[in-house]
Scaffold this motif. Structure first.
Motif, PDB file in Angstrom:
ATOM      1  N   VAL A   5       0.763  -1.160   0.010  1.00 42.81           N
ATOM      2  CA  VAL A   5      -0.021   0.038   0.027  1.00 42.81           C
ATOM      3  C   VAL A   5       0.753   1.369  -0.090  1.00 42.81           C
ATOM      4  O   VAL A   5       1.887   1.263   0.553  1.00 42.81           O
ATOM      5  N   ASN A   6       0.549   2.126  -0.656  1.00 41.35           N
ATOM      6  CA  ASN A   6       1.198   3.567  -0.812  1.00 41.35           C
ATOM      7  C   ASN A   6       0.317   4.433   0.147  1.00 41.35           C
ATOM      8  O   ASN A   6      -0.849   4.795  -0.359  1.00 41.35           O
ATOM      9  N   LEU A   7       0.948   4.870   1.431  1.00 42.16           N
ATOM     10  CA  LEU A   7      -0.192   5.615   2.201  1.00 42.16           C
ATOM     11  C   LEU A   7      -0.012   6.971   1.937  1.00 42.16           C
ATOM     12  O   LEU A   7      -0.601   7.946   2.596  1.00 42.16           O
ATOM     13  N   GLY A   8       0.998   7.544   1.085  1.00 40.29           N
ATOM     14  CA  GLY A   8       1.086   8.933   0.593  1.00 40.29           C
ATOM     15  C   GLY A   8       1.858   9.688   1.507  1.00 40.29           C
ATOM     16  O   GLY A   8       2.777   9.421   2.441  1.00 40.29           O
ATOM     17  N   TYR A   9       1.792  11.174   1.500  1.00 39.95           N
ATOM     18  CA  TYR A   9       2.633  11.987   1.944  1.00 39.95           C
ATOM     19  C   TYR A   9       1.906  12.697   3.211  1.00 39.95           C
ATOM     20  O   TYR A   9       0.678  12.932   3.199  1.00 39.95           O
ATOM     21  N   LYS A  10       2.877  12.893   4.187  1.00 39.92           N
ATOM     22  CA  LYS A  10       1.961  13.767   5.518  1.00 39.92           C
ATOM     23  C   LYS A  10       3.174  14.854   5.666  1.00 39.92           C
ATOM     24  O   LYS A  10       4.581  14.402   5.990  1.00 39.92           O
ATOM     25  N   PRO A  11       2.967  15.936   5.853  1.00 38.97           N
ATOM     26  CA  PRO A  11       4.193  17.055   6.316  1.00 38.97           C
ATOM     27  C   PRO A  11       4.461  16.941   7.839  1.00 38.97           C
ATOM     28  O   PRO A  11       3.939  16.151   8.631  1.00 38.97           O
ATOM     29  N   GLN A  12       5.487  17.273   8.227  1.00 41.91           N
ATOM     30  CA  GLN A  12       6.137  17.440   9.613  1.00 41.91           C
ATOM     31  C   GLN A  12       6.590  15.987  10.170  1.00 41.91           C
ATOM     32  O   GLN A  12       5.952  15.508  10.978  1.00 41.91           O
ATOM     33  N   PRO A  13       7.811  15.543   9.521  1.00 38.69           N
ATOM     34  CA  PRO A  13       8.322  14.466   9.577  1.00 38.69           C
ATOM     35  C   PRO A  13       8.247  14.014  11.084  1.00 38.69           C
ATOM     36  O   PRO A  13       7.974  12.922  11.460  1.00 38.69           O
ATOM     37  N   VAL A  14       8.873  14.785  12.053  1.00 37.66           N
ATOM     38  CA  VAL A  14       9.033  14.250  13.450  1.00 37.66           C
ATOM     39  C   VAL A  14       7.406  13.999  13.856  1.00 37.66           C
ATOM     40  O   VAL A  14       7.501  12.893  14.490  1.00 37.66           O
ATOM     41  N   ALA A  15       6.537  14.721  13.752  1.00 40.98           N
ATOM     42  CA  ALA A  15       5.139  14.738  14.180  1.00 40.98           C
ATOM     43  C   ALA A  15       4.728  13.194  13.679  1.00 40.98           C
ATOM     44  O   ALA A  15       4.255  12.410  14.400  1.00 40.98           O
ATOM     45  N   VAL A  16       4.967  12.970  12.115  1.00 37.83           N
ATOM     46  CA  VAL A  16       4.370  11.663  11.648  1.00 37.83           C
ATOM     47  C   VAL A  16       5.060  10.518  12.375  1.00 37.83           C
ATOM     48  O   VAL A  16       4.120   9.514  12.652  1.00 37.83           O
ATOM     49  N   ILE A  17       6.380  10.709  12.417  1.00 34.39           N
ATOM     50  CA  ILE A  17       6.896   9.395  12.960  1.00 34.39           C
ATOM     51  C   ILE A  17       6.659   9.173  14.402  1.00 34.39           C
ATOM     52  O   ILE A  17       6.288   7.866  14.788  1.00 34.39           O
ATOM     53  N   THR A  18       6.345  10.239  15.078  1.00 39.18           N
ATOM     54  CA  THR A  18       5.847   9.925  16.436  1.00 39.18           C
ATOM     55  C   THR A  18       4.617   9.324  16.361  1.00 39.18           C
ATOM     56  O   THR A  18       4.046   8.506  17.431  1.00 39.18           O
ATOM     57  N   GLN A  19       3.758   9.706  15.776  1.00 37.57           N
ATOM     58  CA  GLN A  19       2.356   9.315  15.568  1.00 37.57           C
ATOM     59  C   GLN A  19       2.235   8.201  15.115  1.00 37.57           C
ATOM     60  O   GLN A  19       1.234   7.344  15.585  1.00 37.57           O
ATOM     61  N   ILE A  20       3.043   7.576  14.319  1.00 33.18           N
ATOM     62  CA  ILE A  20       2.911   6.298  14.062  1.00 33.18           C
ATOM     63  C   ILE A  20       3.233   5.380  15.190  1.00 33.18           C
ATOM     64  O   ILE A  20       2.657   4.224  15.523  1.00 33.18           O
ATOM     65  N   GLY A  21       4.089   5.811  16.164  1.00 26.80           N
ATOM     66  CA  GLY A  21       4.525   5.029  17.320  1.00 26.80           C
ATOM     67  C   GLY A  21       3.162   4.897  18.277  1.00 26.80           C
ATOM     68  O   GLY A  21       3.077   3.913  18.959  1.00 26.80           O
ATOM     69  N   GLU A  22       2.362   5.677  18.163  1.00 28.39           N
ATOM     70  CA  GLU A  22       1.059   5.728  19.028  1.00 28.39           C
ATOM     71  C   GLU A  22       0.087   4.870  18.262  1.00 28.39           C
ATOM     72  O   GLU A  22      -0.388   3.594  18.815  1.00 28.39           O
ATOM     73  N   ASP A  23      -0.126   5.294  16.946  1.00 29.39           N
ATOM     74  CA  ASP A  23      -1.074   4.602  16.125  1.00 29.39           C
ATOM     75  C   ASP A  23      -1.046   4.956  14.678  1.00 29.39           C
ATOM     76  O   ASP A  23      -1.066   6.330  14.544  1.00 29.39           O
ATOM     77  N   ILE A  24      -0.873   4.016  13.679  1.00 28.48           N
ATOM     78  CA  ILE A  24      -0.469   4.571  12.454  1.00 28.48           C
ATOM     79  C   ILE A  24      -1.658   5.060  11.917  1.00 28.48           C
ATOM     80  O   ILE A  24      -1.459   6.113  10.922  1.00 28.48           O
ATOM     81  N   ARG A  25      -2.939   4.933  12.321  1.00 29.88           N
ATOM     82  CA  ARG A  25      -4.116   5.600  11.792  1.00 29.88           C
ATOM     83  C   ARG A  25      -4.066   6.952  12.102  1.00 29.88           C
ATOM     84  O   ARG A  25      -4.627   7.753  11.569  1.00 29.88           O
ATOM     85  N   ARG A  26      -3.566   7.516  13.185  1.00 35.22           N
ATOM     86  CA  ARG A  26      -3.499   8.731  13.639  1.00 35.22           C
ATOM     87  C   ARG A  26      -2.662   9.612  12.435  1.00 35.22           C
ATOM     88  O   ARG A  26      -3.015  10.613  12.194  1.00 35.22           O
ATOM     89  N   ALA A  27      -1.649   8.933  11.840  1.00 37.49           N
ATOM     90  CA  ALA A  27      -0.774   9.719  10.830  1.00 37.49           C
ATOM     91  C   ALA A  27      -1.347   9.412   9.472  1.00 37.49           C
ATOM     92  O   ALA A  27      -1.804  10.130   8.767  1.00 37.49           O
ATOM     93  N   PHE A  28      -1.938   8.043   9.351  1.00 36.82           N
ATOM     94  CA  PHE A  28      -2.329   7.841   7.936  1.00 36.82           C
ATOM     95  C   PHE A  28      -3.607   7.139   8.126  1.00 36.82           C
ATOM     96  O   PHE A  28      -3.712   5.724   7.865  1.00 36.82           O
ATOM     97  N   PRO A  29      -4.896   7.747   8.263  1.00 34.87           N
ATOM     98  CA  PRO A  29      -6.062   7.270   8.396  1.00 34.87           C
ATOM     99  C   PRO A  29      -6.416   6.683   6.946  1.00 34.87           C
ATOM    100  O   PRO A  29      -7.423   5.697   6.966  1.00 34.87           O
ATOM    101  N   GLU A  30      -5.864   7.227   5.824  1.00 37.83           N
ATOM    102  CA  GLU A  30      -6.184   6.640   4.404  1.00 37.83           C
ATOM    103  C   GLU A  30      -4.959   6.570   3.971  1.00 37.83           C
ATOM    104  O   GLU A  30      -4.008   7.189   3.969  1.00 37.83           O
TER     105      GLU A  30
END
Lengths: 250, 271, 207, 305
Positions: free
Chosen positions: B121-146
């Motif tokens: 799957v290609n989950l696409g782009y999300k801005p602000q690298p640090v925030a995205v990396i941290t969000q995946i640690g909590e739940d990947i759905r927070r960073a990439f719901p779609e």
């Protein structure tokens, strides 16, 4: 360039993707013509580049800075408040933004010779801001971090508990290199005697670093040319029916 | 006659460089890749040792300008991961990343008969690298719901059971910038997920310290890393071909430097 | 007055930036972000001045029929088209603006960038001559590292890749650190000079 | 005298108050809503993790300021810097040939101190070219830098007694795109054929493209950058290169102003302290491999950021 065309509509019976590839290929060749000598084709490509990229920068600045950071939080609410007072409760304008707007407008004082000294205000503000920012940043990111990385034991213990002479030698060389290079940058004394010799060694270290930096970059630069060659071979040539039996880029 | 070696028109060099780069592509010249770098081998082994259906996350943090060096790595890694029957998740912290991801995944999966949404799957782009990396640690759905095509990821079989780094076997960052450092600090640091990288030759030296400390398990270094990897998975492709151009061009430059020096010494001695 | 207001402004802005670095209080964090936005806004106004100068250069060339004035039309038309397309139709992916960016600007950038492949070769040929001990060191390390980066290097001598990595991680790091230390000291001293108003040539004060 | 000082102080204080008020009000306006109940966040006014940064900032600033205000009256020796000795030759050559001088002030924009330093160097250079009325072409890629450079060059021409020779249109904006700018400057080099080219400031990959093209045109090239990755390319393609800190020394060196030269003394003292700290650290680290490894940990951890 797989990202070249997001849409595949057609103009005059040609798909926009094919047109895009042709535009890109012709511009690519135009730039390479500069390697032979300056010529009208390069000049056209250069001026297209300047026009397009300056406009791109302006449009992006508009959408990413002016619109979200000034127009939406200040100007639109302000207009609303003045012309549509009935909607006044919608959003209150952020009045502090009047300061950068004022400073920004002062730049235009350059058009009025009598008051052009006012344009120094925004410049002084921005320069002061970044000068201040750079002081703690340089201390943290460069001075402390690199000092920490340089304070190495000259006779470290290896993984098996014995002494690791090889790493020790590398560490000694590293520390020497740092000190000698610093000595080269010493300005307020003649580079004679001990300082002269030490700074000479510093120059050798610098030369090693520059030679290595040069050699290490060659691969990356050749890769850039490979990228353009791949575009011409695998994206452009197929549009005129020449298919080379190589792997495609997309 | 020696003076000629000293000062010839630089356009002659330009012509030779152009030939050196074009010819390996036209003749499909494949040079032997030499011994495999242990860092390349380490990344290969790490993927080789993952149990089937383990998710591997590949971050596409480069754009068109990084393509010549990094894209061959992306394709070789994709091929290895999909052929090992692992699940492949593509993310992008660079705006220009998603098309790179789509191209690498879809072209390779056609070859291997793998399916989007099931195997990758290609989950696409999300801005602000640090925030995205941290969000995946909590739940990947927070960073990439779609995903990149705006399908809810809960509906995709490939995402089944994936919540955070605990469920991901390996993160590989393909980058031209400094994002590998962010993955090490914000993903490996707090969440202990294994991190590897594929970077340009110029960037590679910045990451040696992370390899020494084990914060990064493996790294592909420039086009050579890609060529080595293609050799390991036994599928020679753009990396190997590009390496042919590289080798010829490097030798050519050294040859020119040698000629210049021969000319210089002969000339000065005669004077 | 003409001199003191800008000096004061610069000093205050800089002093605040130094202080906010040490203060973790959220209000300082917010102010920092706001100030960064301010510089962006000021930059946007400055761009108007920049574009004015760009137009002026080209319009002047056209008006005086200077040599090559035809190319100035090319630049102005390219600008106008790209700007109008961007403002009128938006800059979203898939737009005409995006198409122009991907098919005109991106390949132009990549091609200019790739000129380096040629220039790095001609620069190496011209300058890598063993004239002095220093030049010889430069030349030899460059050649070793160049060989260490391609497979052919290890066919010539098996230890070349290892030697390359050692060069990259020991003497190179040493020299780079030396340079960086010096630069950091220079940056801080220069910044102080600006903040304290000792340097005022940018303020019309001259010294 | 005192009256003027007091006036200046009063003025500074009032501007401070004004700006601080604005900043605070802005902060208050944007303050995030208070954290949810229970999670009472403690308000901190100093980050103890940055103590080491604070100590170094204060120490080094004190050294530099001390040098500037107390050492300025003494004659000071500054070692020759080859690239700067050549500046006069370059200007002289341009004047003789009746060709312009091209000045490129890096691509990192006004936020980088390297660019600011480059603008100051431009000022000193302009003072000398003004005297000979040699045209000075400055293409820019950051509009704020352009604005500041016009101001600086105008000032330099005024001080040199040639305000009428100042030509603002010679300092112009091209584009903020890295390679768009490079393509245009390459074009300027081959068409205007400047006799001397200066590259001062921070550069990225375009460094070699610019310097090789300049080399082809046969101009004298003087570069100065703190971009360590680009130094090898300037060194190979330019006649003279100011490396790293030399760039920051250049404006002081060119101005020959005792105040600025004293700053270099401060930088040197900083270097001595830095070198001494490293030697102490290495000695401790080595000794402590044998005895008391905890002590070295304590010492080294102070430098950790």
């Amino acid at each position: 360039m797989p990202a070249a065309a997001a849409t595949s509509s057609t103009i005059f019976g040609l798909s926009t993707e094919i047109i895009g590839i042709w535009v890109a290929a012709l511009l690519t060749l135009a730039i390479y013509s500069f390697l032979y000598a300056d010529n009208p084709v390069y000049k056209v490509a250069e001026h297209i580049f300047v026009g397009i990229s300056a406009a791109y920068g302006a449009v992006i600045l508009y959408y990413q800075a002016l619109l979200p950071k000034l127009v939406k939080p200040l100007i639109i609410p302000l207009i609303d408040r003045v012309w549509h007072p009935e909607l006044a409760d919608a959003t209150s304008p952020r009045y502090t933004l009047l300061v950068p707007m004022f400073l920004g407008l002062l730049i235009f004082s350059r058009f009025v010779p009598k008051y052009d000294w006012l344009s120094r205000w925004p410049i002084a503000f921005v320069m002061g801001l970044y000068a201040g920012l750079s002081i703690p940043r340089s201390v943290q990111e460069i001075i402390l971090k690199q000092m920490h990385g340089t304070m190495l034991p000259l006779l470290p213990r290896g993984a098996n508990g014995g002494y690791d002479f090889l790493t020790g030698f590398s560490n000694l060389l590293l520390v020497m290199g740092v000190i000698c290079t610093l000595a080269y940058f010493y300005f307020s004394a003649r580079h004679e005697g001990l300082l002269g010799r030490v700074s000479r060694v510093g120059v050798w270290f610098l030369m090693v670093a520059f030679g290595a930096g040069f050699g290490n970059t060659v691969m990356a630069r050749i890769s850039l040319l490979i990228g353009r060659v791949q575009f011409l071979l695998y994206d452009w040539l197929p549009t005129i029916g020449i298919h080379l039996g190589g792997p495609g880029m997309g | 006659m020696w003076e000629k070696l000293l000062f010839f028109d630089r356009r002659i060099i330009f012509v030779f460089i152009a030939i050196a780069v074009w010819v390996p592509f036209l003749t499909q010249l494949e040079l032997p890749p030499g011994q495999t770098n242990p860092r390349t081998q380490a990344l290969y082994d790490a993927i080789e040792n993952l149990p089937p259906r383990t998710p591997v996350m590949v971050a596409f943090d480069y754009g068109p300008s990084g393509m010549p060096e990094v894209h061959p790595m992306a394709k070789a890694l994709t091929r290895h991961i999909l052929s090992r029957n692992l699940r492949l998740l593509g993310v992008a912290l660079a705006l220009t990343g998603p098309p790179m991801c789509q191209d690498a995944f879809s072209s390779v999966s056609q070859d291997l008969d793998k399916q989007e949404g099931v195997d990758w799957v290609n989950l696409g782009y999300k801005p602000q690298p640090v925030a995205v990396i941290t969000q995946i640690g909590e739940d990947i759905r927070r960073a990439f719901p779609e995903d990149a095509q705006e399908r809810a990821i809960d509906e995709l079989p490939v995402m089944a059971g994936i919540h955070n780094y605990d469920d991901i076997g390996l993160v590989i960052d393909l980058a031209t910038g400094n994002t590998p450092g962010a993955w090490i600090v914000y993903a490996h640091g707090p969440y202990k997920v294994k991190v590897a990288a594929g970077v340009t030759g110029v960037m590679a030296t910045d990451y040696y310290p992370f390899l020494q400390t084990g914060q990064m398990i493996g790294m592909l270094n420039g086009l050579k890393g890609a060529a080595e990897y293609e050799e390991l998975i036994n599928h020679r492709d753009l990396g190997t071909l590009g390496m042919g151009s590289q080798s010829v061009a490097h030798l050519l430059i050294i040859l020119f430097v040698t000629l210049g020096n021969v000319g210089y010494f002969a000339f000065t001695r005669r004077r | 007055m003409r001199l003191h207001i800008p000096i004061g402004l610069g000093f205050l802005a800089g002093a605040f930036m130094i202080v906010q670095f040490f203060v973790p209080h959220p209000s300082f964090e917010e102010s920092y972000k706001a100030l960064m936005d301010w510089t962006m806004i000021i930059g946007a106004f400055a761009l108007v001045l920049g574009l004015q100068s760009l137009f002026r250069t080209h319009i002047d060339k056209i008006r005086r029929r200077r040599q090559g004035y035809g190319y100035s039309f090319v630049a102005l038309i390219s600008f106008a088209v790209m700007f109008m397309v961007g403002i009128v139709h938006g800059a979203k992916p898939g737009s005409l603006f995006d198409w122009l960016f991907m098919n005109v600007q991106v390949p132009l950038e990549a091609t200019i960038f790739s000129l380096l492949a040629f220039f790095i070769a001609s620069a190496a040929y011209r300058t890598f001559r063993a004239r002095t001990p220093e030049a010889t060191i430069l030349l030899l390390t460059a050649v070793v590292v160049m060989l260490g980066r391609v497979p052919i290097g290890e066919f010539i001598y098996a230890q070349v890749p290892e030697a390359t990595e050692w060069i990259m991680s020991v003497p190179t790091v040493a020299a780079k650190r030396g340079i960086m230390f010096g630069v950091a000291l220079g940056v801080i001293a220069t910044s102080l000079r600006i903040l304290l108003g000792i340097e005022r040539s940018h303020l019309g004060g001259g010294r | 005298m005192i009256g003027q000082k007091a006036k200046r102080m009063l003025f500074l204080i009032s501007v401070t108050a004004l700006l601080m008020g604005l900043i605070v009000s802005n902060a208050v306006a944007q303050q995030p809503p208070p954290p949810e109940s229970g999670a009472e966040a403690e308000v901190k006014w100093f980050d103890p993790e940055h103590t080491n940064v604070l100590v170094v900032v204060v120490l080094y600033s004190a050294i530099v300021i001390f040098c500037i205000y107390y050492a300025r009256r003494r004659e000071m020796y500054i070692r020759p810097i080859a690239g700067l000795e050549a500046v006069n030759d370059a200007i002289g050559r341009a004047t003789e040939m009746g060709r312009p001088i091209l000045y490129v002030s890096g691509l990192s924009g006004i936020s980088d101190i390297a660019t600011i330093t480059s603008m100051l160097i431009l000022g000193h250079l302009a003072k000398r070219t003004a005297a000979y009325e040699t045209p000075l072409i400055v293409p820019c890629n950051d509009p704020l830098v352009m604005t500041a450079e016009r101001e600086i060059v105008h000032q330099a021409y005024t001080e040199a007694g040639k305000p009428d020779a100042y030509e603002p249109d010679n300092i112009y904006f091209i584009t903020d795109s890295q390679f768009g700018y490079t393509a245009a400057v390459d074009g300027i080099m081959v068409r205007e054929k400047p006799a001397a080219i200066f590259f001062m400031g921070y550069f990225y990959a375009e460094a070699l493209i610019l310097a090789e093209t300049g080399n082809m045109t046969g101009a004298i090239q003087i570069a100065g950058t703190d971009a360590d990755t680009q130094l090898p390319f300037f060194i190979t393609a330019c006649d003279y290169t100011l490396m790293g800190e030399e760039l920051y020394a250049a404006s002081a060196y060119l101005s020959r102003n005792p105040l600025l030269l004293a700053q270099l003394k401060g930088q040197d003292m900083g270097k001595v302290l830095l070198g001494a700290a490293i030697i102490i650290g290495v000695t401790l680290a080595t000794v402590c491999t044998f005895v008391a490894p905890d002590i070295i940990e304590m010492f080294l951890s102070w430098f950790k950021v």
